[in-house]
Write a protein that holds these residues in place. Structure first.
Motif, PDB file in Angstrom:
ATOM      1  N   TYR A 150       0.813  -1.212   0.000  1.00  0.00           N
ATOM      2  CA  TYR A 150       0.000   0.000   0.000  1.00  0.00           C
ATOM      3  C   TYR A 150       0.850   1.268   0.000  1.00  0.00           C
ATOM      4  CZ  TYR A 150      -4.051  -2.914   0.230  1.00  0.00           C
ATOM      5  OH  TYR A 150      -5.017  -3.841  -0.107  1.00  0.00           O
ATOM      6  N   LYS A 151       2.050   1.170   0.511  1.00  0.00           N
ATOM      7  CA  LYS A 151       2.963   2.305   0.400  1.00  0.00           C
ATOM      8  C   LYS A 151       3.277   2.568  -1.070  1.00  0.00           C
ATOM      9  CE  LYS A 151       7.285   4.059   2.409  1.00  0.00           C
ATOM     10  NZ  LYS A 151       8.023   4.408   1.180  1.00  0.00           N
ATOM     11  N   LYS A 152       3.493   1.489  -1.820  1.00  0.00           N
ATOM     12  CA  LYS A 152       3.788   1.616  -3.243  1.00  0.00           C
ATOM     13  C   LYS A 152       2.584   2.178  -4.003  1.00  0.00           C
ATOM     14  CE  LYS A 152       7.033   0.373  -6.314  1.00  0.00           C
ATOM     15  NZ  LYS A 152       8.483   0.658  -6.177  1.00  0.00           N
ATOM     16  N   ILE A 153       1.399   1.698  -3.679  1.00  0.00           N
ATOM     17  CA  ILE A 153       0.184   2.188  -4.335  1.00  0.00           C
ATOM     18  C   ILE A 153      -0.034   3.673  -4.055  1.00  0.00           C
ATOM     19  CG2 ILE A 153      -2.343   2.035  -4.304  1.00  0.00           C
ATOM     20  CD1 ILE A 153      -1.988  -0.999  -3.854  1.00  0.00           C
ATOM     21  N   VAL A 154       0.110   4.063  -2.788  1.00  0.00           N
ATOM     22  CA  VAL A 154      -0.111   5.467  -2.424  1.00  0.00           C
ATOM     23  C   VAL A 154       0.937   6.369  -3.072  1.00  0.00           C
ATOM     24  CG1 VAL A 154      -0.089   7.104  -0.501  1.00  0.00           C
ATOM     25  CG2 VAL A 154      -1.357   4.958  -0.296  1.00  0.00           C
ATOM     26  N   GLU A 155       2.168   5.897  -3.148  1.00  0.00           N
ATOM     27  CA  GLU A 155       3.199   6.699  -3.820  1.00  0.00           C
ATOM     28  C   GLU A 155       2.822   6.955  -5.277  1.00  0.00           C
ATOM     29  OE1 GLU A 155       6.728   4.435  -3.211  1.00  0.00           O
ATOM     30  OE2 GLU A 155       7.134   5.283  -1.215  1.00  0.00           O
ATOM     31  N   ARG A 156       2.254   5.951  -5.947  1.00  0.00           N
ATOM     32  CA  ARG A 156       1.825   6.117  -7.331  1.00  0.00           C
ATOM     33  C   ARG A 156       0.652   7.108  -7.405  1.00  0.00           C
ATOM     34  NH1 ARG A 156       1.804   2.591 -11.810  1.00  0.00           N
ATOM     35  NH2 ARG A 156       3.802   1.857 -10.981  1.00  0.00           N
ATOM     36  N   ILE A 157      -0.273   7.023  -6.462  1.00  0.00           N
ATOM     37  CA  ILE A 157      -1.408   7.949  -6.439  1.00  0.00           C
ATOM     38  C   ILE A 157      -0.929   9.383  -6.211  1.00  0.00           C
ATOM     39  CG2 ILE A 157      -3.441   8.657  -5.096  1.00  0.00           C
ATOM     40  CD1 ILE A 157      -4.027   5.685  -4.636  1.00  0.00           C
ATOM     41  N   GLU A 158       0.041   9.541  -5.312  1.00  0.00           N
ATOM     42  CA  GLU A 158       0.507  10.880  -4.942  1.00  0.00           C
ATOM     43  C   GLU A 158       1.168  11.616  -6.102  1.00  0.00           C
ATOM     44  OE1 GLU A 158       1.429  10.433  -0.158  1.00  0.00           O
ATOM     45  OE2 GLU A 158       2.953   9.810  -1.618  1.00  0.00           O
ATOM     46  N   GLU A 159       1.591  10.882  -7.114  1.00  0.00           N
ATOM     47  CA  GLU A 159       2.221  11.533  -8.270  1.00  0.00           C
ATOM     48  C   GLU A 159       1.250  12.485  -8.967  1.00  0.00           C
ATOM     49  OE1 GLU A 159       3.615   8.430 -10.768  1.00  0.00           O
ATOM     50  OE2 GLU A 159       5.138   7.711  -9.345  1.00  0.00           O
ATOM     51  N   ASN A 160      -0.047  12.175  -8.909  1.00  0.00           N
ATOM     52  CA  ASN A 160      -1.045  13.018  -9.588  1.00  0.00           C
ATOM     53  C   ASN A 160      -2.142  13.498  -8.639  1.00  0.00           C
ATOM     54  OD1 ASN A 160      -0.020  12.719 -12.403  1.00  0.00           O
ATOM     55  ND2 ASN A 160      -0.466  10.555 -12.007  1.00  0.00           N
ATOM     56  N   LEU A 161      -1.900  13.451  -7.349  1.00  0.00           N
ATOM     57  CA  LEU A 161      -2.919  13.838  -6.373  1.00  0.00           C
ATOM     58  C   LEU A 161      -3.211  15.331  -6.461  1.00  0.00           C
ATOM     59  CD1 LEU A 161      -4.490  12.374  -4.025  1.00  0.00           C
ATOM     60  CD2 LEU A 161      -2.779  13.360  -2.485  1.00  0.00           C
ATOM     61  N   ASP A 162      -4.491  15.671  -6.613  1.00  0.00           N
ATOM     62  CA  ASP A 162      -4.904  17.072  -6.656  1.00  0.00           C
ATOM     63  C   ASP A 162      -5.179  17.535  -5.226  1.00  0.00           C
ATOM     64  OD1 ASP A 162      -6.021  19.553  -7.003  1.00  0.00           O
ATOM     65  OD2 ASP A 162      -7.428  18.946  -8.576  1.00  0.00           O
ATOM     66  N   ARG A 163      -4.235  18.246  -4.659  1.00  0.00           N
ATOM     67  CA  ARG A 163      -4.339  18.631  -3.244  1.00  0.00           C
ATOM     68  C   ARG A 163      -5.254  19.827  -3.025  1.00  0.00           C
ATOM     69  NH1 ARG A 163      -0.644  15.556  -0.509  1.00  0.00           N
ATOM     70  NH2 ARG A 163       0.970  14.593  -1.811  1.00  0.00           N
ATOM     71  N   THR A 164      -5.820  20.368  -4.100  1.00  0.00           N
ATOM     72  CA  THR A 164      -6.816  21.425  -3.942  1.00  0.00           C
ATOM     73  C   THR A 164      -8.194  20.830  -3.647  1.00  0.00           C
ATOM     74  OG1 THR A 164      -7.426  21.533  -6.295  1.00  0.00           O
ATOM     75  CG2 THR A 164      -5.530  22.854  -5.573  1.00  0.00           C
ATOM     76  N   LYS A 165      -8.318  19.515  -3.794  1.00  0.00           N
ATOM     77  CA  LYS A 165      -9.583  18.829  -3.551  1.00  0.00           C
ATOM     78  C   LYS A 165      -9.532  18.034  -2.250  1.00  0.00           C
ATOM     79  CE  LYS A 165     -11.143  18.084  -8.333  1.00  0.00           C
ATOM     80  NZ  LYS A 165     -11.652  17.029  -9.270  1.00  0.00           N
ATOM     81  N   LYS A 166     -10.714  17.571  -1.824  1.00  0.00           N
ATOM     82  CA  LYS A 166     -10.793  16.574  -0.763  1.00  0.00           C
ATOM     83  C   LYS A 166     -10.470  15.218  -1.389  1.00  0.00           C
ATOM     84  CE  LYS A 166     -12.680  18.805   2.893  1.00  0.00           C
ATOM     85  NZ  LYS A 166     -12.182  18.785   4.278  1.00  0.00           N
TER      86      LYS A 166
END
Length: 376
Positions: A150-166
């Motif tokens: 899950y660390k690997k999955i979240v790292e992949r998600i964080e590459e395009n995470l829109d932090r202006t949203k919830k």
């Protein structure tokens, strides 16, 4: 936005061979009624819709009818992930078609990295993945635990995470610090199945399935919904229900179910049970149809104690003898829904406190096998 968070339905599951279909229908109806009578914007189901990868026709029909009512009649989007009990291929069947009706079913790695956007809220639906398939997908032999997965999955998600949203993470896993029940299947034997809470720091809320206790973890941003009903006697003191997450108030509220049949563990004497004093001693309302496990003293010389108990409490499912030897907490199983062979051995070894002699075993095994052959 208000999100109804549920999971671990385990439709088709039995409790010591006792059918729980009516109990599951009873609480699913309460979820539907709550959605009908309250302002809910989206329904999240965090894995384990079914208890097996090959559910019965009856189990599939119940799930389909419930989802159809929520989606078609009540017009609510539904977000679903596969859990460790689910069949990924079965759940993903016709998922493209369902998406057109705002039913999103995620069962693959590729689907986990693209959010479902609803206004200013992005949902990341991350199915259950085991260690071996994660090593293969990421081509990374260093993945040795679910934390690594899950660390690997979240790292992949964080590459395009829109932090202006919830940002909402939906998963099916064992977060570190959570408390387990007997009815939860071990996620990966031989390796660490716990995932650190810090893995999900990038998300505003993390909605989880797998652990059956809705208060398995105390965290302001990470929550379990818990299971629909009590699926093992280790869950007898757990509340059951679902959660409603109000993003405006940044608050998750637990909504308890009214169970059709509760589940209780009673420790006392055989006389207490036969005289109907169980509810008084447990300080509960009279519940003769509830499921019971009895751990009792005073069984010496009592013929067919389980049958006599079931005359008073018809859903008594397990009877254990409370040992009076070295420790009062030592329990010996006397009556469970088991094989004839096990029942006979339990009776001789536990009830009479007299181990089977080798000669007696041979005689019994001979006739037991003959009886089996006649019925095969």
């Amino acid at each position: 936005m208000k999100i109804l968070h549920t999971g671990d339905w385990h439709i088709g599951k039995r409790l010591l061979r006792k059918d729980l279909y009516e109990d599951q229908v009873h609480v699913l109806d309460q979820i539907v009624d709550y959605i009908r009578n309250n302002s809910i914007d989206v329904v999240v189901i965090a894995g384990d819709l079914y208890d097996t990868t090959q559910p019965s026709k009856e189990a599939m029909q119940l799930v389909n009818e419930t989802l159809r009512t929520i989606n078609i009649e009540l017009k609510k989007p539904i977000f679903i992930i596969s859990g460790n009990h689910d069949s990924q291929s079965r759940l993903s069947y016709a998922s493209d078609w369902f998406r057109a009706m705002d039913v999103y079913i995620h069962t693959t790695f590729d689907s986990a990295f693209t959010p479902i956007s609803m206004g200013e809220v992005d949902f990341y639906l991350v199915p259950y993945f085991d260690v071996l398939e994660s090593r293969y997908y990421f081509e990374d032999e260093s993945i040795e635990s679910h934390h690594d997965v899950y660390k690997k999955i979240v790292e992949r998600i964080e590459e395009n995470l829109d932090r202006t949203k919830k940002n909402i993470f939906v998963g099916h896993l064992f977060v570190r610090g959570g408390s387990e029940s007997d009815s939860e299947r071990t996620l990966f034997r031989g390796l660490n199945s716990e995932v650190s809470q810090s893995v999900f720091d990038s998300f505003d809320h993390t909605l989880l399935g797998h652990l059956h206790h809705p208060f398995a973890i105390d965290h302001p941003k990470i929550s379990y919904s818990g299971s629909l009903v009590k699926y093992s006697f280790s869950e007898h003191q757990q509340p059951k229900g679902f959660r409603v997450l109000d993003l405006e108030q940044d608050k998750s509220t637990f909504i308890p179910f009214n169970l059709l049949r509760d589940l209780h563990v009673f420790e006392g004497t055989f006389e207490d049970v036969i005289n109907g004093r169980v509810e008084e001693l447990l300080n509960i309302e009279t519940e003769r149809d509830a499921f019971y496990q009895f751990v009792l003293e005073g069984l010496e010389g009592v013929p067919e104690p389980m049958s006599r108990i079931q005359n008073v409490y018809p859903n008594a499912l397990e009877l254990k003898r409370k040992s009076m030897n070295v420790s009062d907490v030592e329990h010996k199983t006397l009556g469970t829904l088991s094989s004839d062979h096990n029942v006979f051995e339990q009776f001789m070894e536990n009830y009479l406190d007299d181990a089977l002699q080798e000669e007696a075993k041979k005689v019994f095994n001979t006739y037991f096998k003959e009886g089996q052959n006649e019925t095969d």
